[in-house]
Design a protein around this motif. Sequence first.
Motif, PDB file in Angstrom:
ATOM      1  N   LEU A 266     -16.059  -4.860   5.373  1.00 43.71           N
ATOM      2  CA  LEU A 266     -15.507  -4.926   6.723  1.00 43.71           C
ATOM      3  C   LEU A 266     -15.904  -3.676   7.496  1.00 43.71           C
ATOM      4  O   LEU A 266     -16.307  -3.745   8.661  1.00 43.71           O
ATOM      5  CB  LEU A 266     -13.983  -5.054   6.672  1.00 43.71           C
ATOM      6  CG  LEU A 266     -13.285  -4.927   8.024  1.00 43.71           C
ATOM      7  CD1 LEU A 266     -13.545  -6.176   8.864  1.00 43.71           C
ATOM      8  CD2 LEU A 266     -11.788  -4.717   7.852  1.00 43.71           C
TER       9      LEU A 266
ATOM     10  N   ALA B 299       0.977  -3.218   9.516  1.00 43.90           N
ATOM     11  CA  ALA B 299       0.777  -1.946   8.824  1.00 43.90           C
ATOM     12  C   ALA B 299      -0.326  -2.086   7.784  1.00 43.90           C
ATOM     13  O   ALA B 299      -1.209  -1.228   7.663  1.00 43.90           O
ATOM     14  CB  ALA B 299       2.084  -1.491   8.173  1.00 43.90           C
ATOM     15  N   THR B 300      -0.271  -3.196   7.037  1.00 47.80           N
ATOM     16  CA  THR B 300      -1.273  -3.406   5.992  1.00 47.80           C
ATOM     17  C   THR B 300      -2.676  -3.513   6.590  1.00 47.80           C
ATOM     18  O   THR B 300      -3.619  -2.871   6.117  1.00 47.80           O
ATOM     19  CB  THR B 300      -0.947  -4.687   5.198  1.00 47.80           C
ATOM     20  OG1 THR B 300       0.377  -4.570   4.679  1.00 47.80           O
ATOM     21  CG2 THR B 300      -1.916  -4.882   4.057  1.00 47.80           C
TER      22      THR B 300
ATOM     23  N   PHE C 161       0.828  -1.211   0.000  1.00 47.65           N
ATOM     24  CA  PHE C 161       0.000   0.000   0.000  1.00 47.65           C
ATOM     25  C   PHE C 161       0.863   1.262   0.000  1.00 47.65           C
ATOM     26  O   PHE C 161       0.480   2.268  -0.591  1.00 47.65           O
ATOM     27  CB  PHE C 161      -0.992  -0.009   1.172  1.00 47.65           C
ATOM     28  CG  PHE C 161      -0.381   0.156   2.538  1.00 47.65           C
ATOM     29  CD1 PHE C 161       0.124  -0.929   3.226  1.00 47.65           C
ATOM     30  CD2 PHE C 161      -0.336   1.405   3.136  1.00 47.65           C
ATOM     31  CE1 PHE C 161       0.665  -0.783   4.491  1.00 47.65           C
ATOM     32  CE2 PHE C 161       0.213   1.566   4.397  1.00 47.65           C
ATOM     33  CZ  PHE C 161       0.720   0.470   5.074  1.00 47.65           C
TER      34      PHE C 161
ATOM     35  N   LEU D 204     -19.235  -4.007   8.686  1.00 49.06           N
ATOM     36  CA  LEU D 204     -19.407  -5.295   9.366  1.00 49.06           C
ATOM     37  C   LEU D 204     -20.370  -6.213   8.621  1.00 49.06           C
ATOM     38  O   LEU D 204     -21.136  -6.949   9.229  1.00 49.06           O
ATOM     39  CB  LEU D 204     -19.863  -5.085  10.811  1.00 49.06           C
ATOM     40  CG  LEU D 204     -18.746  -4.669  11.762  1.00 49.06           C
ATOM     41  CD1 LEU D 204     -19.278  -4.450  13.161  1.00 49.06           C
ATOM     42  CD2 LEU D 204     -17.652  -5.729  11.791  1.00 49.06           C
TER      43      LEU D 204
ATOM     44  N   GLY E 279       0.691   2.180   9.855  1.00 49.21           N
ATOM     45  CA  GLY E 279      -0.295   1.840   8.829  1.00 49.21           C
ATOM     46  C   GLY E 279      -1.505   2.747   8.880  1.00 49.21           C
ATOM     47  O   GLY E 279      -1.927   3.307   7.858  1.00 49.21           O
TER      48      GLY E 279
ATOM     49  N   VAL F  39     -13.133  -5.009   1.749  1.00 52.04           N
ATOM     50  CA  VAL F  39     -12.717  -4.001   2.728  1.00 52.04           C
ATOM     51  C   VAL F  39     -13.883  -3.076   3.079  1.00 52.04           C
ATOM     52  O   VAL F  39     -14.110  -2.751   4.245  1.00 52.04           O
ATOM     53  CB  VAL F  39     -11.512  -3.199   2.188  1.00 52.04           C
ATOM     54  CG1 VAL F  39     -11.176  -2.041   3.121  1.00 52.04           C
ATOM     55  CG2 VAL F  39     -10.308  -4.117   2.045  1.00 52.04           C
TER      56      VAL F  39
ATOM     57  N   ALA G 249     -11.012 -10.324  11.202  1.00 51.99           N
ATOM     58  CA  ALA G 249     -11.219  -8.993  11.757  1.00 51.99           C
ATOM     59  C   ALA G 249     -12.697  -8.697  11.987  1.00 51.99           C
ATOM     60  O   ALA G 249     -13.047  -7.911  12.868  1.00 51.99           O
ATOM     61  CB  ALA G 249     -10.613  -7.942  10.828  1.00 51.99           C
ATOM     62  N   THR G 250     -13.566  -9.341  11.181  1.00 51.91           N
ATOM     63  CA  THR G 250     -14.990  -9.062  11.380  1.00 51.91           C
ATOM     64  C   THR G 250     -15.513  -9.658  12.674  1.00 51.91           C
ATOM     65  O   THR G 250     -16.564  -9.257  13.156  1.00 51.91           O
ATOM     66  CB  THR G 250     -15.863  -9.624  10.227  1.00 51.91           C
ATOM     67  OG1 THR G 250     -15.675 -11.038  10.181  1.00 51.91           O
ATOM     68  CG2 THR G 250     -15.508  -9.007   8.909  1.00 51.91           C
TER      69      THR G 250
ATOM     70  N   LEU H  19      -9.161 -10.358   6.981  1.00 47.12           N
ATOM     71  CA  LEU H  19     -10.383  -9.546   7.000  1.00 47.12           C
ATOM     72  C   LEU H  19     -11.520 -10.329   7.648  1.00 47.12           C
ATOM     73  O   LEU H  19     -12.299  -9.789   8.429  1.00 47.12           O
ATOM     74  CB  LEU H  19     -10.785  -9.133   5.579  1.00 47.12           C
ATOM     75  CG  LEU H  19      -9.860  -8.162   4.857  1.00 47.12           C
ATOM     76  CD1 LEU H  19     -10.439  -7.778   3.497  1.00 47.12           C
ATOM     77  CD2 LEU H  19      -9.617  -6.910   5.681  1.00 47.12           C
TER      78      LEU H  19
ATOM     79  N   ILE I 150      -0.853   6.343   7.710  1.00 51.69           N
ATOM     80  CA  ILE I 150      -0.881   6.519   6.253  1.00 51.69           C
ATOM     81  C   ILE I 150      -2.325   6.570   5.771  1.00 51.69           C
ATOM     82  O   ILE I 150      -2.697   7.397   4.933  1.00 51.69           O
ATOM     83  CB  ILE I 150      -0.094   5.395   5.563  1.00 51.69           C
ATOM     84  CG1 ILE I 150       1.395   5.532   5.892  1.00 51.69           C
ATOM     85  CG2 ILE I 150      -0.308   5.415   4.060  1.00 51.69           C
ATOM     86  CD1 ILE I 150       2.265   4.436   5.366  1.00 51.69           C
TER      87      ILE I 150
ATOM     88  N   TYR J  93      -3.837  -0.238   7.837  1.00 54.41           N
ATOM     89  CA  TYR J  93      -4.202   0.617   6.705  1.00 54.41           C
ATOM     90  C   TYR J  93      -5.603   0.274   6.211  1.00 54.41           C
ATOM     91  O   TYR J  93      -6.408   1.139   5.877  1.00 54.41           O
ATOM     92  CB  TYR J  93      -3.189   0.454   5.582  1.00 54.41           C
ATOM     93  CG  TYR J  93      -3.612   1.093   4.290  1.00 54.41           C
ATOM     94  CD1 TYR J  93      -3.513   2.475   4.111  1.00 54.41           C
ATOM     95  CD2 TYR J  93      -4.137   0.332   3.245  1.00 54.41           C
ATOM     96  CE1 TYR J  93      -3.930   3.074   2.948  1.00 54.41           C
ATOM     97  CE2 TYR J  93      -4.554   0.924   2.072  1.00 54.41           C
ATOM     98  CZ  TYR J  93      -4.446   2.297   1.922  1.00 54.41           C
ATOM     99  OH  TYR J  93      -4.866   2.877   0.769  1.00 54.41           O
ATOM    100  N   LEU J  94      -5.915  -1.034   6.179  1.00 54.64           N
ATOM    101  CA  LEU J  94      -7.216  -1.472   5.673  1.00 54.64           C
ATOM    102  C   LEU J  94      -8.318  -1.301   6.708  1.00 54.64           C
ATOM    103  O   LEU J  94      -9.482  -1.544   6.421  1.00 54.64           O
ATOM    104  CB  LEU J  94      -7.148  -2.950   5.251  1.00 54.64           C
ATOM    105  CG  LEU J  94      -6.240  -3.283   4.075  1.00 54.64           C
ATOM    106  CD1 LEU J  94      -6.190  -4.784   3.859  1.00 54.64           C
ATOM    107  CD2 LEU J  94      -6.730  -2.582   2.815  1.00 54.64           C
ATOM    108  N   GLY J  95      -7.947  -0.909   7.933  1.00 54.47           N
ATOM    109  CA  GLY J  95      -8.946  -0.765   8.979  1.00 54.47           C
ATOM    110  C   GLY J  95      -9.233  -2.067   9.693  1.00 54.47           C
ATOM    111  O   GLY J  95     -10.216  -2.189  10.416  1.00 54.47           O
ATOM    112  N   ALA J  96      -8.397  -3.062   9.486  1.00 50.01           N
ATOM    113  CA  ALA J  96      -8.610  -4.352  10.130  1.00 50.01           C
ATOM    114  C   ALA J  96      -7.581  -4.607  11.215  1.00 50.01           C
ATOM    115  O   ALA J  96      -7.461  -5.722  11.715  1.00 50.01           O
ATOM    116  CB  ALA J  96      -8.549  -5.474   9.093  1.00 50.01           C
TER     117      ALA J  96
ATOM    118  N   VAL K  73     -17.778 -10.462   3.292  1.00 51.33           N
ATOM    119  CA  VAL K  73     -16.358 -10.702   3.531  1.00 51.33           C
ATOM    120  C   VAL K  73     -16.051 -12.192   3.396  1.00 51.33           C
ATOM    121  O   VAL K  73     -15.089 -12.606   2.739  1.00 51.33           O
ATOM    122  CB  VAL K  73     -15.946 -10.195   4.929  1.00 51.33           C
ATOM    123  CG1 VAL K  73     -14.470 -10.479   5.165  1.00 51.33           C
ATOM    124  CG2 VAL K  73     -16.217  -8.713   5.068  1.00 51.33           C
TER     125      VAL K  73
END
Lengths: 305, 329, 290
Positions: A263, C220-221, A142, A266, C237, A260, C139-140, C136, C240, C224-227, A271
């Motif tokens: 996510l 960091a990744t 990223f 939710l 992360g 994403v 993470a949910t 992900l 950024i 960054y993704l919010g997870a 996902v």
Amino acid sequence: MARRLIVRLFQGALTIFGVAVLTFLLEFIIPGNTAHAIAPRATAATLREITKTLHLNAPLWVQFGDYMKGLLHGNLGESYVQREPVSTLIGQRLPATALLAGAGVLVEVVVGGTLGIAAGLKRWMSRGVNAISLTFLSIPTFVLGLFLLLIFGFDLNIAPVTGGMSFGALILPALTLGLGGVPWYAQLVRDQVAESLSSSYVRTAIAKGLPDRWIIVRHVLRNAFSPALTMVGMDLGIFISGVVVVETVFGWPGLGQLAVQSLDSLDRPVVMGVALVGATGVVVMNIVVDFLRMYVDPRTKLATA
Amino acid sequence: MTLALSVDGLSVWYGEERAVHSVALEVPVGKVLALIGETGSGKSSVALAAARLLPPRARMEGRVLVAGEEMSALSGAQLRRLRGEKVGFVTQDALAGLNPVMRVGRQIAEVFQFHRNLNRRESAARAVESIEQVRIPEPAAVARLYPHQLSGGMRQRIMIAIALALRPPVVIADEPTTALDVSTQADILRLVRELCAELGTGILWITHDMGVVAEVADLVAVMYAGRIVEHGHAASVFDRQQHPYTRALLRTLHDMRAGQPGDPLFQIEGQPPSLNTVITGCPFHPRCPMATSLCATEEPVSQRFGGLEGTESGLVACHHLGDQAGAMT
Amino acid sequence: MSKKRERPAGRRRIPPTLVVGGTILVLVMAFALAAPLFGNPLHENLTNGLSVTGMPLGPFSKGYVLGTDTLGRSMLSRLAYGARTSLFVAFVSNITSIGVGTIFGLVAGFYRGFAETVVMRFTDIGLALPYVLAALVLATILPSGITRVIIIITALFWAYPARLVYGEVLRLRGRGFVEASVASGASGRSTIRSHLFPHLMPMLVTYSPLNAASAIFFEATLSYLGAGVNPPTASWGNMISDGQSALSIAPHLLYEPGLMLLVTTAAFLLVGEGLKVLNPDLTRLSWLGA
Ligand SMILES: Nc1ncnc2c1ncn2[C@@H]1O[C@H](COP(=O)(O)OP(=O)(O)OP(=O)(O)O)[C@@H](O)[C@H]1O
Ligand SMILES: [Mg+2]
């Protein structure tokens, strides 16, 4: 050959089944109250209603049976948020992801392969490849993507910055995705080329009086190709991860972005659906690569027959 | 006597280390010269230098004439034309020597494609003929196979077919039968003899195996510590055993024939000198039973024996030539 | 007859990659430890921390050496706290993921049979997973925070060391380590503890910096993704990610955390390479990324 195909398909199906079981377990056991997840601010009455319509209080194996039956019919459940079948949402996004992934592999193999060949043939290039490898290995995808976006999109103003799908918009994401894999390919191809160059069969080719170009293309590169292909198969899992990240960075409307975004809201079924499709993609591509490899390197056919 | 291959004053260095010291060799048309010697004596280095196939970090000096044409001074396109066209090369390990991912037919065909400007179809047909020539049944089917699908003997035949594809006047073979079992060895030896007579090819045949020498060689050259110590007709070298080192080598053969299978091939007292030891006098003198103080100080020059030509002639580098002629222990 | 010049084992030179990488790591650690000296990472200075147009301050601004972010918070302070996050995640998840992997690898390699089949099948699946997608999913269902990141990394990173350990145990078995010990009456556990484990240590030590680099990357990744680690807790992360909207005006929001990530990861990789040089028979360990 046919037998091998059947065995591989069976193994693949088993892996996908395993992943499906895992997703099911995650979805239905660990999270606690699904109804609450669907409608976080709903009243107790609404929650009871949701629970009833979705059979959320049925016994576990019944739910599992339903889930599996659904999967077999291509039914991945329904989005909590968009109220649409997950399979429809995925179907809409799949072409974009396939396009990006294809372009990324192309960049990866072409750039990594070229650098690797150059480094294998010329010693000083090899040091350069080491430095490039260390750099690219240390930049998360990223960061690289945003960096390219900043330079080519904003500073030089030669690439679109708004996201969406077009040929121009494909260049930076594909580059980002591909460059992440370049160090591996460059190193692998370099080592293969160097090994091949000092091999006995190359000496035979020289003794035949063939020109250098001919030897490199027909003898050295053909031998370096098969391990590179093996690697394509091996790092598909990592590669798909890159796709998710790159889509988010560039706003590329593919499966990763969908996952994403889901996510954030939710929207668990989406996902999970994307994850299941991703895993299936990895398994299927692995089988394809396996058979391509048999075509490129005749020895593998014998080894596993 | 016309020469297929003539090597003169050939020296080879690997970095600072000198592996071959001013070697001279002659292979007449249609004859087999066996180059023998202990491991590390520099046989392969001579073979590679003569075929101009030394690795990049090696350096060579001296003259190599192939069918009267000087090869040592060439480079680039001229050298490529001569390779394959004038000199064929056969390696010890044919499995490693053949490209694993290319059908053997193609590997022969590309020689015709490049040197004869034939198209794919024509060159493939010529490749099948070449395979037939090395006495492989069903050549067209074999051409479509990959090296790993062939037996060791078949692979070596394919190597020979590649080397002979353009009917070069010289073939250089570096231990071509060492990796094969005994009966396959015998087949290959017979094949090479026949082809050599048929096509008039001169062969430089490198080997460890004195049995092979007795089978195929018209001429023999004995190498020790990067130098040729004896060079002559097989019969005269075997019968006269002029050089003490040759005698020791042949004795081990004699012992081996009489002794148990699996006994080590060469067992001469002591070790050959390593590349970086400074040698004064005759290189063999530390291990030689006949060494005198002269041997330790002065390097012997090659002397002709048995007249200038004919099967009784040869060259020997020893101070004690004649002292013990014909003596066998 | 090639003569390799071999140094006596005791006097091996420390490879330069190890020196450079180690030095950088020490500096990053010092930076993380000194974080409180650089001010409060959460203080949103909306009056002096932003430009008159409400934009982040660039580097070398008054009071802010490295500038501020979109909320007027000190980048220097946030970078230092972000270093804490990264190093903490790297440290803890290194122990957990390599620990879990080692246990599975030992069990599969030592007890063989059914355990081996089951564990290695799972390892294969673990190695083939699309990491980010799997993360992900996890993470949910997990509450956000640094613990979530560590659980996710452990769940996804154990498979590779498990494979390494398994292979190594099989190799040791082949050399008769296990049989000898079992024959002498030692229990399974004590065989593992005193005969197998010590031989695994060099490999695990060499592997750990590579694993740490991957963990830092992955944290960091995810952030960054919010997870991963969610704001306001600082992570390179999510810094950024926060700065992405103002990227064209305030590129330092990308460059500064990006550079920290690059330098720290590269340092771990260099250390890993250096350790590989010290253990020449471990060159098969590859640089592993996420
Ligand atoms: N590529 C090389 N680099 C450095 N030294 C080499 C190389 N090839 C050969 N040598 C050295 O040159 C000497 C002669 O080697 P060569 O291979 O010519 O011997 P040989 O008689 O063919 O031995 P063998 O019977 O084992 O094949 C040896 O001391 C060897 O170590
Ligand atoms: Mg040799």
